[in-house]
Motif scaffolding. Structure first.
Motif, PDB file in Angstrom:
ATOM      1  N   ALA A 181       0.624  -1.483  -0.294  1.00 15.57           N
ATOM      2  CA  ALA A 181      -0.206   0.616  -0.152  1.00 15.57           C
ATOM      3  C   ALA A 181       0.765   1.832  -0.047  1.00 15.57           C
ATOM      4  CB  ALA A 181      -0.766  -0.910   1.551  1.00 15.57           C
ATOM      5  N   HIS A 182       1.698   1.081   0.806  1.00 17.43           N
ATOM      6  CA  HIS A 182       2.788   2.568   1.202  1.00 17.43           C
ATOM      7  C   HIS A 182       3.078   3.016  -0.878  1.00 17.43           C
ATOM      8  CE1 HIS A 182       6.480   4.904   1.448  1.00 17.43           C
ATOM      9  NE2 HIS A 182       7.433   3.425   1.237  1.00 17.43           N
ATOM     10  N   TYR A 183       3.658   1.703  -1.093  1.00 20.31           N
ATOM     11  CA  TYR A 183       4.711   1.258  -2.558  1.00 20.31           C
ATOM     12  C   TYR A 183       3.699   1.897  -3.641  1.00 20.31           C
ATOM     13  CZ  TYR A 183       9.047  -0.854  -0.376  1.00 20.31           C
ATOM     14  OH  TYR A 183      10.343  -1.249  -0.496  1.00 20.31           O
ATOM     15  N   CYS A 184       2.140   1.614  -3.858  1.00 20.29           N
ATOM     16  CA  CYS A 184       1.578   2.191  -4.724  1.00 20.29           C
ATOM     17  C   CYS A 184       0.616   2.981  -4.428  1.00 20.29           C
ATOM     18  CB  CYS A 184       0.390   0.901  -4.695  1.00 20.29           C
ATOM     19  SG  CYS A 184       1.726  -0.556  -5.175  1.00 20.29           S
ATOM     20  N   GLY A 185       1.050   4.095  -2.972  1.00 19.10           N
ATOM     21  CA  GLY A 185      -0.063   5.101  -3.250  1.00 19.10           C
ATOM     22  C   GLY A 185      -1.296   5.211  -2.425  1.00 19.10           C
ATOM     23  N   VAL A 186      -1.291   3.855  -1.717  1.00 22.91           N
ATOM     24  CA  VAL A 186      -2.967   3.329  -1.425  1.00 22.91           C
ATOM     25  C   VAL A 186      -2.978   3.219  -0.012  1.00 22.91           C
ATOM     26  CG1 VAL A 186      -3.528   2.788  -3.427  1.00 22.91           C
ATOM     27  CG2 VAL A 186      -3.242   0.585  -1.679  1.00 22.91           C
ATOM     28  N   TYR A 187      -4.234   3.063   0.554  1.00 25.56           N
ATOM     29  CA  TYR A 187      -5.041   3.292   2.826  1.00 25.56           C
ATOM     30  C   TYR A 187      -5.062   1.582   1.967  1.00 25.56           C
ATOM     31  CZ  TYR A 187      -5.931   8.072   2.289  1.00 25.56           C
ATOM     32  OH  TYR A 187      -6.121   9.314   1.858  1.00 25.56           O
ATOM     33  N   SER A 188      -4.307   1.496   3.469  1.00 19.91           N
ATOM     34  CA  SER A 188      -4.101   0.109   3.806  1.00 19.91           C
ATOM     35  C   SER A 188      -4.478   0.228   5.287  1.00 19.91           C
ATOM     36  CB  SER A 188      -3.001  -0.851   3.670  1.00 19.91           C
ATOM     37  OG  SER A 188      -2.100  -0.513   4.733  1.00 19.91           O
ATOM     38  N   LEU A 189      -5.707  -1.218   6.003  1.00 21.44           N
ATOM     39  CA  LEU A 189      -5.924  -1.001   7.711  1.00 21.44           C
ATOM     40  C   LEU A 189      -4.629  -2.705   7.841  1.00 21.44           C
ATOM     41  CD1 LEU A 189      -6.910  -0.249  10.230  1.00 21.44           C
ATOM     42  CD2 LEU A 189      -8.546  -1.211   9.362  1.00 21.44           C
ATOM     43  N   ARG A 190      -3.855  -2.696   8.682  1.00 22.02           N
ATOM     44  CA  ARG A 190      -3.870  -4.466   9.323  1.00 22.02           C
ATOM     45  C   ARG A 190      -4.549  -3.970  10.273  1.00 22.02           C
ATOM     46  NH1 ARG A 190       0.071  -8.204  10.862  1.00 22.02           N
ATOM     47  NH2 ARG A 190      -0.627  -9.105  13.220  1.00 22.02           N
ATOM     48  N   THR A 191      -5.277  -5.125  10.221  1.00 24.08           N
ATOM     49  CA  THR A 191      -6.706  -4.745  11.757  1.00 24.08           C
ATOM     50  C   THR A 191      -5.861  -5.451  13.024  1.00 24.08           C
ATOM     51  OG1 THR A 191      -7.496  -7.215  10.645  1.00 24.08           O
ATOM     52  CG2 THR A 191      -8.619  -4.906   9.812  1.00 24.08           C
ATOM     53  N   SER A 192      -6.614  -4.845  14.294  1.00 25.14           N
ATOM     54  CA  SER A 192      -6.294  -5.829  15.404  1.00 25.14           C
ATOM     55  C   SER A 192      -6.452  -7.722  15.284  1.00 25.14           C
ATOM     56  CB  SER A 192      -7.545  -5.253  16.083  1.00 25.14           C
ATOM     57  OG  SER A 192      -7.062  -4.544  16.737  1.00 25.14           O
ATOM     58  N   HIS A 193      -5.056  -8.423  16.197  1.00 29.14           N
ATOM     59  CA  HIS A 193      -5.164  -9.086  15.331  1.00 29.14           C
ATOM     60  C   HIS A 193      -6.199  -9.954  16.350  1.00 29.14           C
ATOM     61  CE1 HIS A 193      -3.793 -13.765  16.683  1.00 29.14           C
ATOM     62  NE2 HIS A 193      -3.146 -13.805  15.109  1.00 29.14           N
ATOM     63  N   GLY A 194      -6.452 -10.984  15.622  1.00 26.67           N
ATOM     64  CA  GLY A 194      -8.160 -11.537  16.220  1.00 26.67           C
ATOM     65  C   GLY A 194      -9.603 -11.254  15.876  1.00 26.67           C
ATOM     66  N   ILE A 195      -9.692  -9.960  15.149  1.00 23.70           N
ATOM     67  CA  ILE A 195     -11.469  -9.396  15.392  1.00 23.70           C
ATOM     68  C   ILE A 195     -11.406  -9.870  13.709  1.00 23.70           C
ATOM     69  CG2 ILE A 195     -10.559  -7.987  16.327  1.00 23.70           C
ATOM     70  CD1 ILE A 195     -11.015  -5.949  14.081  1.00 23.70           C
ATOM     71  N   VAL A 196     -10.912 -10.718  13.295  1.00 24.58           N
ATOM     72  CA  VAL A 196     -11.523 -10.285  11.360  1.00 24.58           C
ATOM     73  C   VAL A 196     -10.555 -12.523  11.155  1.00 24.58           C
ATOM     74  CG1 VAL A 196     -10.965 -10.410   8.862  1.00 24.58           C
ATOM     75  CG2 VAL A 196     -10.530  -8.335  10.364  1.00 24.58           C
ATOM     76  N   PRO A 197     -12.119 -13.858  11.275  1.00 26.64           N
ATOM     77  CA  PRO A 197     -11.137 -14.623  11.123  1.00 26.64           C
ATOM     78  C   PRO A 197     -10.260 -14.919   9.359  1.00 26.64           C
ATOM     79  CG  PRO A 197     -14.079 -14.468  10.861  1.00 26.64           C
ATOM     80  CD  PRO A 197     -13.081 -13.271  11.040  1.00 26.64           C
ATOM     81  N   THR A 198      -9.602 -16.126   9.674  1.00 22.50           N
ATOM     82  CA  THR A 198      -8.266 -15.718   8.935  1.00 22.50           C
ATOM     83  C   THR A 198      -8.581 -17.447   8.087  1.00 22.50           C
ATOM     84  OG1 THR A 198      -6.878 -16.851  10.310  1.00 22.50           O
ATOM     85  CG2 THR A 198      -6.798 -14.909   9.690  1.00 22.50           C
ATOM     86  N   ARG A 199      -9.825 -18.292   8.351  1.00 25.09           N
ATOM     87  CA  ARG A 199      -9.753 -19.689   8.019  1.00 25.09           C
ATOM     88  C   ARG A 199     -10.270 -19.886   6.452  1.00 25.09           C
ATOM     89  NH1 ARG A 199     -12.590 -22.245   5.497  1.00 25.09           N
ATOM     90  NH2 ARG A 199     -14.122 -20.959   5.377  1.00 25.09           N
TER      91      ARG A 199
END
Length: 471
Positions: A181-199
């Protein structure tokens, strides 16, 4: 109007006001994907199904039925399983993998009415910080094709930046969302760990129910509002726990920019940044002070060196879970033969990969204590602002063996993996972190800052991201 220039939030607004149909939006993005193969970001396109889903979204909207993302076209990182649609994670042995079930996060997006255009490129098994693989080739940076789009969510970041998609969902362990996101100039969000299921995320291999204990999923968009839209849909307990509890993330800590207490960590001897990055952090500091915000630029929440070493050790240990038995046995044997005084990077890697469970528990105790340090820091600070990386997008090195790769920071040669050191601060502690594009280099490459917030203060992070972008 070129509909693809609208952010995801703007596209949804146009849909809700009847200014455009989902079919029009979907067709516009599919057309752009077809006309711009040079971006090589969307590697599997599901045009027929997307157009049919868009027609159904228009019918639902006409009947007054809603959905948070109803009719919005999106793309998904090719590491997220999609029912009936090829999911390769850039790996040749998964070239024909067609899941029979959506990843939990994908199911939530579809239930909210999102239209899946296709899948975006990633390095094989997400194991690089630039994006290229034998199946689909390299995804270049949309701003300069000689530069990397970053990784492992390089395809998602490039797709959003190149207007092939207004919103993408990727994954982040060692900065895999935030660096691209930094390199391409867009916004991103790493969410708090555990609040979005990763299965349903690869890796782990298809069929596994667990993933790395530092992996998170999150959105990439063209505005802070886009991040909030996705967060509303993605965050919540996994399906098997939803009968017992709900997640209600706290509202932003403040309303106005001048009310925020902001920490500023502009540089560090452990991972120096270049002059353009320092100038951006200086400019951000001035804008914050001009708005009346309190800026604390001297206190550090943790030692960057200690935090980074712990992060790397836990990452290597987690990755060992899927190593073939014979390969892992060979690593155990090699680690046992290491001299006690061997402190080389290879020795650190082998010891981390093969640590006993007792050693992992001790490392986890250090991680929990590190989280406590962050929590103490955030009693007096609302959000910490840091560089996203030492530099803007670096030259693509896809054809260079990994041990020979490097970056250059103000003329000095530095290690290849230094690109993610600032991002790893949030990863090891499981904190929410956003990248916000706020400037450009003299050569026109995007420059971003990273915003790190207290655990579960995702909405505070995205709120401050929006306020910063407006000033």
């Amino acid at each position: 109007m070129d509909l693809t220039r609208l952010s995801a939030a703007e596209q949804l607004d146009a849909l809700s006001r009847g200014k455009v149909s989902s079919r029009e939006l979907t067709a516009a993005h599919l057309d752009r994907i077809t006309r711009h193969p040079e971006y090589n970001a969307v590697v599997t396109v599901d045009a027929e199904a997307a157009l049919e889903a868009a027609k159904e979204a228009d019918r639902r909207r006409a009947r007054g039925r809603g959905g948070t993302l109803l009719g919005l076209p999106i793309t998904l990182k090719d590491s997220l399983e999609t029912a009936g649609l090829r999911t390769t994670c850039g790996a040749t042995d998964l070239a024909r993998h067609i899941p029979d079930q959506d990843a939990d996060a994908v199911a939530r997006l579809r239930a909210a009415g999102a239209i899946v255009l296709g899948k975006t490129n990633t390095p094989a098994m997400c194991q690089d910080i630039q994006t290229g693989n034998e199946l689909f080739g390299t995804t270049p940076n949309p701003h300069d094709s000689s530069r990397t789009a970053g990784g492992s969510s390089g395809g998602p970041a490039a797709a959003v930046a190149a207007r092939l998609s207004p919103l993408d969902i990727g994954s982040d362990l060692a900065g895999s969302l935030r660096l691209p996101a930094h390199y391409c100039g867009v916004y991103s969000l790493r969410t708090s760990h555990g609040i979005v299921p990763t299965r349903g995320h690869i890796p782990r291999p298809p069929g596994w129910l667990t993933s790395s204990d530092m992996l998170t999923l999150g959105p990439l968009g063209r505005s802070a509002a886009d991040l909030d839209l996705a967060l509303d849909v993605l965050a919540g307990p996994p399906p098997e726990e939803a009968a017992a509890w709900r997640l209600r993330l706290p509202a932003p800590r403040h309303e106005r920019l001048g009310e925020y207490r902001v920490g500023l960590w502009a540089d560090d001897p452990y991972c120096r940044v270049d002059s353009a990055t320092r100038a951006l952090l200086d400019r951000v500091s001035r804008r914050l002070r001009d708005a009346g915000a309190r800026v604390e630029a001297t206190t550090r929440p943790v030692s960057m060196a200690d935090s980074d070493q712990l992060f790397q050790s836990l990452m290597y240990a987690s990755a060992a879970a899927t190593a073939p038995a014979a390969a892992f046995a060979a690593e155990v044997e090699a680690a046992a033969k290491l001299p006690e005084n061997d402190q080389s990077p290879n020795a650190f890697y082998l010891r981390s990969r093969t640590m006993r469970h007792r050693d992992w528990m001790l490392a986890h105790e250090r991680r929990v204590r590190l989280r406590r340090q962050w929590a103490d820091y955030f009693r007096d600070v609302d959000v910490l602002i840091t560089p996203a990386a030492p530099t803007a997008a670096v030259p693509d090195q896809t054809g260079v063996p990994v041990p020979e790769r490097y970056i250059t920071v103000d003329g000095q040669r530095r290690g290849y993996w230094d690109q993610t050191t600032w991002l790893n601060l949030a990863g090891v502690a499981g904190l929410p972190a956003a990248t916000v594009p706020l400037g450009k280099t003299s050569g026109g490459l995007p420059l971003s800052v990273q915003l790190i917030g207290p655990y579960l203060a995702d909405r505070t992070v995205t709120h401050l991201a929006g306020l910063l972008s407006r000033v």
